[in-house]
Enzyme design. Structure first.
Site, PDB file in Angstrom:
ATOM      1  N   GLU A  10     -44.521   5.610  -5.572  1.00  0.00           N
ATOM      2  CA  GLU A  10     -45.164   4.314  -5.522  1.00  0.00           C
ATOM      3  C   GLU A  10     -44.245   3.114  -5.544  1.00  0.00           C
ATOM      4  O   GLU A  10     -44.507   1.932  -5.001  1.00  0.00           O
ATOM      5  CB  GLU A  10     -46.089   4.396  -6.806  1.00  0.00           C
ATOM      6  CG  GLU A  10     -47.264   5.310  -6.781  1.00  0.00           C
ATOM      7  CD  GLU A  10     -48.067   5.164  -5.371  1.00  0.00           C
ATOM      8  OE1 GLU A  10     -48.293   3.649  -5.181  1.00  0.00           O
ATOM      9  OE2 GLU A  10     -48.674   5.932  -4.968  1.00  0.00           O
ATOM     10  N   TYR A  48     -51.224  -2.044 -10.587  1.00  0.00           N
ATOM     11  CA  TYR A  48     -51.413  -1.086  -9.556  1.00  0.00           C
ATOM     12  C   TYR A  48     -50.835   0.183  -9.985  1.00  0.00           C
ATOM     13  O   TYR A  48     -51.418   1.084  -9.838  1.00  0.00           O
ATOM     14  CB  TYR A  48     -50.947  -1.685  -8.221  1.00  0.00           C
ATOM     15  CG  TYR A  48     -50.908  -0.558  -7.124  1.00  0.00           C
ATOM     16  CD1 TYR A  48     -52.099  -0.014  -6.798  1.00  0.00           C
ATOM     17  CD2 TYR A  48     -49.643   0.132  -6.881  1.00  0.00           C
ATOM     18  CE1 TYR A  48     -51.929   1.136  -5.871  1.00  0.00           C
ATOM     19  CE2 TYR A  48     -49.631   1.091  -5.937  1.00  0.00           C
ATOM     20  CZ  TYR A  48     -50.588   1.794  -5.491  1.00  0.00           C
ATOM     21  OH  TYR A  48     -50.536   2.921  -4.724  1.00  0.00           O
ATOM     22  N   ASP A  63     -54.946  -1.733  -4.623  1.00  0.00           N
ATOM     23  CA  ASP A  63     -53.770  -2.254  -3.806  1.00  0.00           C
ATOM     24  C   ASP A  63     -54.043  -3.082  -2.711  1.00  0.00           C
ATOM     25  O   ASP A  63     -55.502  -3.357  -2.747  1.00  0.00           O
ATOM     26  CB  ASP A  63     -52.937  -1.038  -3.229  1.00  0.00           C
ATOM     27  CG  ASP A  63     -53.569  -0.281  -2.022  1.00  0.00           C
ATOM     28  OD1 ASP A  63     -54.748  -0.284  -2.098  1.00  0.00           O
ATOM     29  OD2 ASP A  63     -52.655   0.286  -1.253  1.00  0.00           O
ATOM     30  N   CYS A 121     -59.087   0.894   8.375  1.00  0.00           N
ATOM     31  CA  CYS A 121     -59.319  -0.364   8.174  1.00  0.00           C
ATOM     32  C   CYS A 121     -58.260  -1.089   7.881  1.00  0.00           C
ATOM     33  O   CYS A 121     -57.963  -2.021   6.801  1.00  0.00           O
ATOM     34  CB  CYS A 121     -60.404  -0.473   6.860  1.00  0.00           C
ATOM     35  SG  CYS A 121     -61.234  -2.267   6.555  1.00  0.00           S
ATOM     36  N   CYS A 150     -63.008  -0.109  13.726  1.00  0.00           N
ATOM     37  CA  CYS A 150     -64.270   0.336  13.400  1.00  0.00           C
ATOM     38  C   CYS A 150     -64.996   1.311  14.152  1.00  0.00           C
ATOM     39  O   CYS A 150     -65.805   2.070  13.456  1.00  0.00           O
ATOM     40  CB  CYS A 150     -64.830  -0.976  13.518  1.00  0.00           C
ATOM     41  SG  CYS A 150     -64.430  -2.549  12.589  1.00  0.00           S
ATOM     42  N   CYS A 174     -64.530   4.392  11.862  1.00  0.00           N
ATOM     43  CA  CYS A 174     -64.800   4.231  10.216  1.00  0.00           C
ATOM     44  C   CYS A 174     -65.982   5.034   9.787  1.00  0.00           C
ATOM     45  O   CYS A 174     -67.021   4.957  10.486  1.00  0.00           O
ATOM     46  CB  CYS A 174     -64.689   2.615  10.122  1.00  0.00           C
ATOM     47  SG  CYS A 174     -65.132   2.332   8.204  1.00  0.00           S
ATOM     48  N   CYS A 189     -70.860  -1.211   6.094  1.00  0.00           N
ATOM     49  CA  CYS A 189     -70.025  -2.207   6.103  1.00  0.00           C
ATOM     50  C   CYS A 189     -70.534  -3.916   6.145  1.00  0.00           C
ATOM     51  O   CYS A 189     -71.076  -4.110   7.532  1.00  0.00           O
ATOM     52  CB  CYS A 189     -68.817  -2.248   7.356  1.00  0.00           C
ATOM     53  SG  CYS A 189     -67.530  -3.486   6.916  1.00  0.00           S
TER      54      CYS A 189
END
Length: 302
Positions: A46, A129, A147, A202, A209, A212, A218
């Site tokens: 991370e 985060y 995030d 995304c 898209c 997706c 959306c």
DNA sequence: CAGACGTGGCT
DNA sequence: TAGCCAAGTCT
């Protein structure tokens, strides 16, 4: 992508189910996601991934974990070695803070990462985060993990705007929280799944898209994908900045076997004023040690 | 809250 | 090519 989920389910339920299903088939195989990944593995990944792409993190991560598989191992080494092993990942203060983390974990937590959010937040370099990411990914707790990927996904799906406006963590969490599944284990998998969706589908530049899983839900897509017209982000300039000079100075020290004379640093930048300012900054940040003999070195054990 | 803080790949 | 972008944190 296709789905047979009833269209009348609440958005939160549909969204989580669709994203989880998609993740099951599209998740990347990354070393910090393996079943045997430790909380330390998760934390190191991370920190490295902050503002740094996966492709550049991968090799550095493997080398790092081989050398320092536990917090105690890193804590026993010098901070300068952490800075050196950081290589060209960028933002080398992260290496220093990771070393400080290892020291704190070893001295205050018996060598094990703390499990509660407050204790995680208290660690150097661990913010809103990263603390939630570790609590979620490593300990399977229920948290809203937000995030830049999640901010973008939720901005599009929920708010109908192409990009998240620069905003507060509080507002981000408020937007994300209602979508988090109730069950902790499911929530933990959902957290990484939404991030993955933002990273692979995304995306900021050219969202896919057509691939997706939540395109039907959306708000941004249904509105015709209007261009972002919110506050303009500040420019990210780099050339000629103190950051570039700091980078060059530190590169000299990383590539040297030991302390270097002032002259070795002087050659990396023409302007002595800016050069001096950058070096002072590095010393202030603890990334560089000025030695009594006038030479400079990566930070030692002290 | 705005700005500082690295680096390299992609469009 | 110049600019945008990448799993943020700290002050």
């Amino acid at each position: 992508m296709s789905t047979t989920l009833p269209p009348d389910l609440p958005l939160a339920t549909r969204f989580a189910a669709l994203v989880l299903d998609w993740y099951g088939e599209n998740a990347r195989d990354l070393p910090w996601r393996t079943p045997d990944a430790t909380p330390w593995d998760v934390l190191v990944s991370e920190i490295m991934l902050q503002q740094t792409p996966v492709s550049r993190v991968l090799p550095a991560y493997q080398e790092w974990m081989t050398r320092w598989p536990t917090p105690a191992a890193l804590a026993a080494d010098e901070p300068g070695e952490a800075v050196r092993a950081w290589g060209r990942l960028g933002y080398p203060r992260r290496a220093l803070r990771l070393h400080e983390c290892a020291v704190a974990i070893t001295s205050r937590h018996g060598g094990e990462l703390p499990t509660d959010l407050e204790a995680l937040l208290a660690l150097p370099g661990v913010g809103a985060y990263t603390a939630r990411a570790v609590a979620s990914f490593a300990y399977r707790q229920r948290h809203a993990v937000v995030d830049t990927n999640v901010r973008r996904v939720l901005s599009r799906v929920v708010t109908g705007v192409a990009d998240a406006a620069p905003g507060s963590a509080t507002r981000d969490l408020a937007l994300a929280e209602p979508l988090v599944p109730t069950d902790a284990g499911v929530a933990a998998r959902y957290a990484v799944a939404v991030m993955e969706l933002g990273a692979l589908v995304c995306t900021a530049r050219a969202p896919r898209c057509a691939d997706c899983p939540v395109v039907a839900d959306c708000a941004w897509f249904r509105a015709g994908k209007p261009a972002y017209d919110g506050p303009v982000r500040r420019p990210q300039g780099y050339a000629g900045t103190d950051r570039q000079v700091r980078g060059r100075l530190l590169a000299v020290l990383r590539d040297a076997d030991g302390p270097v004379p002032q002259a070795a640093l002087d050659v990396v930048w023409h302007d002595p004023v800016q050069r001096g300012r950058a070096l002072d900054g590095l010393v202030t940040d603890g990334l560089v040690d000025p030695l009594p003999d006038g030479r400079y070195a990566l930070p030692g054990a002290r």
